[in-house]
Design a protein around this motif. Structure first.
Motif, PDB file in Angstrom:
ATOM      1  N   ILE A   1     -34.926 -22.426  19.799  1.00 19.57           N
ATOM      2  CA  ILE A   1     -33.436 -22.014  19.933  1.00 19.57           C
ATOM      3  C   ILE A   1     -32.899 -21.900  21.261  1.00 19.57           C
ATOM      4  O   ILE A   1     -31.941 -22.707  21.805  1.00 19.57           O
ATOM      5  N   VAL A   2     -33.550 -21.336  22.140  1.00 19.48           N
ATOM      6  CA  VAL A   2     -32.956 -20.857  23.640  1.00 19.48           C
ATOM      7  C   VAL A   2     -32.924 -22.339  24.326  1.00 19.48           C
ATOM      8  O   VAL A   2     -32.042 -22.832  24.849  1.00 19.48           O
ATOM      9  N   ILE A   3     -33.934 -23.191  24.309  1.00 16.52           N
ATOM     10  CA  ILE A   3     -34.278 -24.243  25.017  1.00 16.52           C
ATOM     11  C   ILE A   3     -33.168 -25.378  24.691  1.00 16.52           C
ATOM     12  O   ILE A   3     -32.471 -25.944  25.377  1.00 16.52           O
ATOM     13  N   PRO A   4     -33.364 -25.661  23.345  1.00 14.33           N
ATOM     14  CA  PRO A   4     -32.218 -26.717  22.871  1.00 14.33           C
ATOM     15  C   PRO A   4     -30.849 -26.057  22.971  1.00 14.33           C
ATOM     16  O   PRO A   4     -29.800 -26.985  23.422  1.00 14.33           O
ATOM     17  N   GLY A   5     -30.675 -24.863  22.968  1.00 19.47           N
ATOM     18  CA  GLY A   5     -29.402 -24.487  23.185  1.00 19.47           C
ATOM     19  C   GLY A   5     -28.929 -24.614  24.661  1.00 19.47           C
ATOM     20  O   GLY A   5     -27.708 -24.864  24.937  1.00 19.47           O
TER      21      GLY A   5
ATOM     22  N   GLY B   1     -25.727 -30.257  28.404  1.00 20.12           N
ATOM     23  CA  GLY B   1     -25.070 -31.647  27.980  1.00 20.12           C
ATOM     24  C   GLY B   1     -23.626 -31.468  27.817  1.00 20.12           C
ATOM     25  O   GLY B   1     -23.034 -32.448  28.239  1.00 20.12           O
ATOM     26  N   CYS B   2     -23.247 -30.537  27.100  1.00 24.65           N
ATOM     27  CA  CYS B   2     -21.699 -30.491  27.102  1.00 24.65           C
ATOM     28  C   CYS B   2     -21.031 -30.370  28.378  1.00 24.65           C
ATOM     29  O   CYS B   2     -20.019 -30.908  28.451  1.00 24.65           O
TER      30      CYS B   2
ATOM     31  N   LYS C   1     -17.419 -35.180  32.362  1.00 22.77           N
ATOM     32  CA  LYS C   1     -16.799 -36.617  32.085  1.00 22.77           C
ATOM     33  C   LYS C   1     -15.334 -36.458  31.460  1.00 22.77           C
ATOM     34  O   LYS C   1     -14.377 -37.092  31.884  1.00 22.77           O
ATOM     35  N   PHE C   2     -15.364 -35.884  30.274  1.00 22.35           N
ATOM     36  CA  PHE C   2     -14.281 -36.100  29.381  1.00 22.35           C
ATOM     37  C   PHE C   2     -12.964 -35.185  29.861  1.00 22.35           C
ATOM     38  O   PHE C   2     -11.835 -35.846  30.208  1.00 22.35           O
TER      39      PHE C   2
END
Lengths: 106, 696
Positions: free
Chosen positions: B629-633, B639-640, B647-648
């Motif tokens: 959870i922590v690392i993927p989060g 990434g966001c 970028k966006f």
């Protein structure tokens, strides 16, 4: 009667053209100024001529002349402002050339 | 008198306000006395409310006394009042919170005496008492949620009380974040209830519940979804799998906080909520099964972790998680009053154990590692004796309080009427194994701390000479709590003693009245012919009225999966088995290992290898969460930020600026500053205009 009106309009057009060309080719502000006056007077002449054409024999109708006086009054005010600017330009630099005054600052 | 029950909340709130505004200018003695006195006044009010409630209830049909203080939120169909609900359940909790709360306040005046944040501590503590009382007294889910969040806030503030140390601050954040996950479940559960029953008020909900359920306008998943979502909240607040990870880290707070919030009161809020909303849970048997399984699994896993922890507070923390698992096990099998019984006894002995550990930590000058303790018994006799009584109580030794409540839970599990086949047997085995481990790890921590040879560090011996008994303000609460831990069990004596059981009929008004039996009857109807019911011969319901009667019969005459003649003999034998196991774990295993043959423990660790490491590292659950959870989060957030945000979003903003810049750059040459050019443009414009008008 018609020749008088059309002759006045031709004269007006000639004067206006001289004024436009004068504004375009002269570099001295006083000369440009005089040409502007020339254009204003050409317009005045047209106004009076159109009044003559429009109201024909009615001597009491003077709308065109009133407009002409309005233009003369505003031109007088414009002259006052314009000459003041030219005088202050003279005070700042020896030679006055509108091409050199192309920046609002400095 | 019952009209003044709001005073129980007001007193600690005033204490928190006064200490919060003027505490800095008051002497330590004044702010400590104020904090404790306010809770004591609150306790007296609660006591008075208890007696006046009893006299009120004697002449009333309904067990619920409602006190509407003021209209709170009135929008369309949503009608929420600031209303209090006085019934046996909330009165019991109120007495527990203010009573144990007062003792712990008193203890804190001694324990925190050298702390700089003395008045701040009492502000938080008083605020906590007020919030906890709002939680248990609120007559609707919204008000309960105010208290629910309020205690979470106080818990966060108190875990990170010594915030100068980043570790403590992080532990506080962990507790808060994990609790938030559960809180969203509570909210969704409340929404589902409101959506289907059109009310958030408990009394209105209970009043309508059976008629709405019986009219079958409610789809069958509704009570299940509501129950499971509410239970998700309970797993957060009461530290059950999979959200139990915050409680052991909550020990970063001062020890009185661990005793009050993270053992006796706040963490039992989940149990309270399940008991309070028991009709919803009873209407969803699958939810009950899941709760029982989660409770049993939590109890078991936490107990295995507690076996190997060296920090005295960590052992107690995992023990708390484990005991909370027992409470949920009781809730899951529908024995709500037993869950409350265990809440009470657990509050007594666990608060006593935590305060005792605080006393030890105080004496050892902030040392919490049991490996460097030992032989403290002769230096601090009062702490020793009270800790001993509480250890025996939690281990389940007759006739101390823990025995009665734990045994009742085990018995209720063994005799659970359920459609889930052999679930009672499996759950009972898990529970008895947990009880066995409980006795062992409590014996371990007790013997390592108080008996054997002193193993104090060189540094300690050089600097502090020897440990000392704590001041009277700390030992007095210990003695009171140990007394309660010793005799508290007599509130709910088992059936086989034929002695009057005080607690069951008292709490039955809230947790198992006629209302609920009607619903049980309906469920019986629905499961007509199911295997479990056929086995016990209770499924033959012809009409609804008979169903209620049968359900009542079933409640009285269920039998365990193993039977020794009569129900009574079976119950006695079950009790004897659990006591024998506990005594063996304490005296047969823990005592020799951790007093005389200390060297053998090392051999045990190496021979058990992987199992030992699994337990010592808490089943790697924290690591699992870290990687799952922590690392993927964190990666997702990164990434966001890099893609979406930089970028966006930034692209849109910068793009608008750039386009306008290019436009400006494109038209800038027209602005030369030369008067003749402008005159030219004028002329050209006039010519174009004339030409166009002539052409037309």
């Amino acid at each position: 009667m018609i020749p008088l009106v059309s002759n006045s309009l031709i004269l007006s057009a000639v004067l206006f053209t001289i004024g436009v060309v004068g504004v375009m080719i002269h570099r001295h502000p006083v000369m440009i100024f005089m040409c502007v006056e020339l254009m204003l007077n050409a317009a005045n002449l047209s106004l009076v001529a159109f009044n003559k054409q429009h109201y024909a024999e009615n001597w009491h109708a003077v709308d065109g002349q009133v407009y002409a006086f309005m233009v003369i009054a505003i031109a007088a005010a414009e002259v006052a402002v314009g000459l003041a600017i030219i005088v202050s330009l003279f005070k700042r630099r020896a030679r006055v050339d509108v091409d050199e005054v192309n920046q609002l600052r400095n | 008198m019952l009209q003044y029950v709001w005073l129980t909340i007001a007193f600690p709130l005033v204490g928190a306000l006064v200490n919060g505004l003027f505490g800095q200018r008051m002497s330590k003695k004044a702010s400590g006395t104020l904090g404790s006195a306010m809770v004591f006044l609150s306790f007296l009010t609660a006591l008075a409310s208890y007696f006046s409630y009893k006299s009120w209830a004697a002449g009333s049909d309904s067990p619920y006394f409602e006190l509407t203080l003021w209209p709170w939120i009135h929008v369309g169909q949503l009608q929420i009042d600031a209303a209090l609900l006085i019934d046996p359940l909330s009165t019991t909790m109120m007495l527990l919170i203010t009573g144990v709360g007062f003792l712990i306040h008193l203890y804190s005046t001694g324990y925190m005496s050298h702390d700089k944040g003395y008045s701040r501590f009492f502000v938080y503590l008083n605020l906590f008492i007020a919030m906890m009382l709002i939680l248990v007294l609120g007559n609707n889910l919204a008000l309960m949620f105010v208290g629910w969040e309020g205690v979470g806030l106080c818990s966060y503030l108190l875990i990170g009380f010594w915030y100068q140390d980043m570790y403590n601050a992080k532990c506080g954040m962990k507790a808060f974040v994990v609790n938030r996950i559960g809180d969203f479940g509570v909210l969704l559960g409340a929404f589902i209830l409101f959506w289907n029953f059109n009310t958030l008020s408990f009394t209105e909900l209970f009043g309508n519940f059976s008629s709405v359920m019986n009219s079958a306008t409610i789809e069958s998943w509704v009570p299940l979804a509501a129950a499971l979502l509410l239970f998700l909240g309970a797993t957060g607040k009461s530290a059950q799998l999979p959200l139990h990870i915050w409680l052991p880290d909550a020990m970063a707070g001062p020890t009185p906080v661990s005793a009050l919030i993270h053992a006796a009161t706040m963490v039992t809020a989940g149990v309270y909520m399940v008991c309070r909303l028991n009709p919803v849970f009873t209407a969803a048997p699958t939810a009950g099964f899941i709760i029982a399984c989660v409770g049993a699994a939590t109890a078991f896993i936490a107990a295995t972790i507690a076996l190997t922890q060296n920090d005295i507070k960590k052992v107690l923390a995992y023990s708390t998680v484990s005991q909370l698992g027992f409470m949920f096990l009781a809730c899951g099998v529908g024995a709500y009053w037993v869950a409350m019984f265990h809440v009470l006894t657990h509050a007594f002995f666990k608060a006593c154990l935590f305060l005792g550990s605080g006393s030890v930590i105080h004496a050892m000058h902030e040392e919490q590692d049991t490996r460097v303790m030992g032989g403290l018994a002769k230096y601090m006799p009062l702490t020793y004796w009270t800790f001993l009584i509480s250890t025996l109580a939690i281990a389940g030794i007759v006739p101390l309080s823990g025995f009665f409540s734990k045994d009742e839970i085990l018995w209720r599990v063994a005799t659970w009427q359920t459609q889930f086949g052999s679930a009672p047997m499996i759950l009972w085995f898990v529970a008895i194994a947990t009880a066995f481990m409980t006795a062992f790890y409590m014996g371990r921590v007790f013997f390592k701390t108080f008996l054997g040879k002193p193993r104090w560090t060189k540094h300690y011996v050089e600097h502090h000479h020897h440990p000392h008994e704590s001041p009277r303000s700390m030992t007095f609460p210990l003695v009171v709590l140990a007394t309660l831990a010793a005799i508290g069990g007599f509130m709910g004596l088992p059936h086989f003693t034929h002695a009057p059981n005080f607690l069951e009929p008292w709490l039955a008004a809230s947790t198992g009245g006629e209302e609920q039996l009607n619903i049980v009857g309906r469920i019986g109807l629905e499961e007509h012919g199911s295997a479990a019911h056929d086995d016990h011969g209770t499924a033959a319901h012809d009409d609804h009225g008979a169903a209620a009667g049968h359900a009542e019969d079933a409640a009285a005459h269920h039998e365990a999966f193993v039977s020794f003649g009569s129900t009574e003999t079976t119950e006695i034998i079950f009790a004897l088995v659990s006591v024998a196991l506990a005594a063996f774990a304490l005296l047969g295993l823990a005592m020799p290992l951790y007093t005389k043959r200390f060297g053998a423990t090392e051999k045990l660790h190496t021979s058990l290898g992987p199992l030992y490491r699994l337990s010592l590292n808490k089943w790697y659950i924290d690591e699992l969460y870290h990687y799952l959870i922590v690392i993927p989060g964190t990666a997702l957030a990164y990434g966001c930020w890099r893609v979406f945000d930089m970028k966006f979003i930034d692209g849109i903003v910068n793009g608008v600026g750039n386009v306008l810049g290019w436009l400006g750059h494109g038209v800038r040459p027209f602005q030369t500053g030369f008067v003749r050019n402008y005159a030219m443009y004028l002329l050209l414009g006039a010519v174009v205009y004339l030409a166009l008008s002539l052409l037309k």
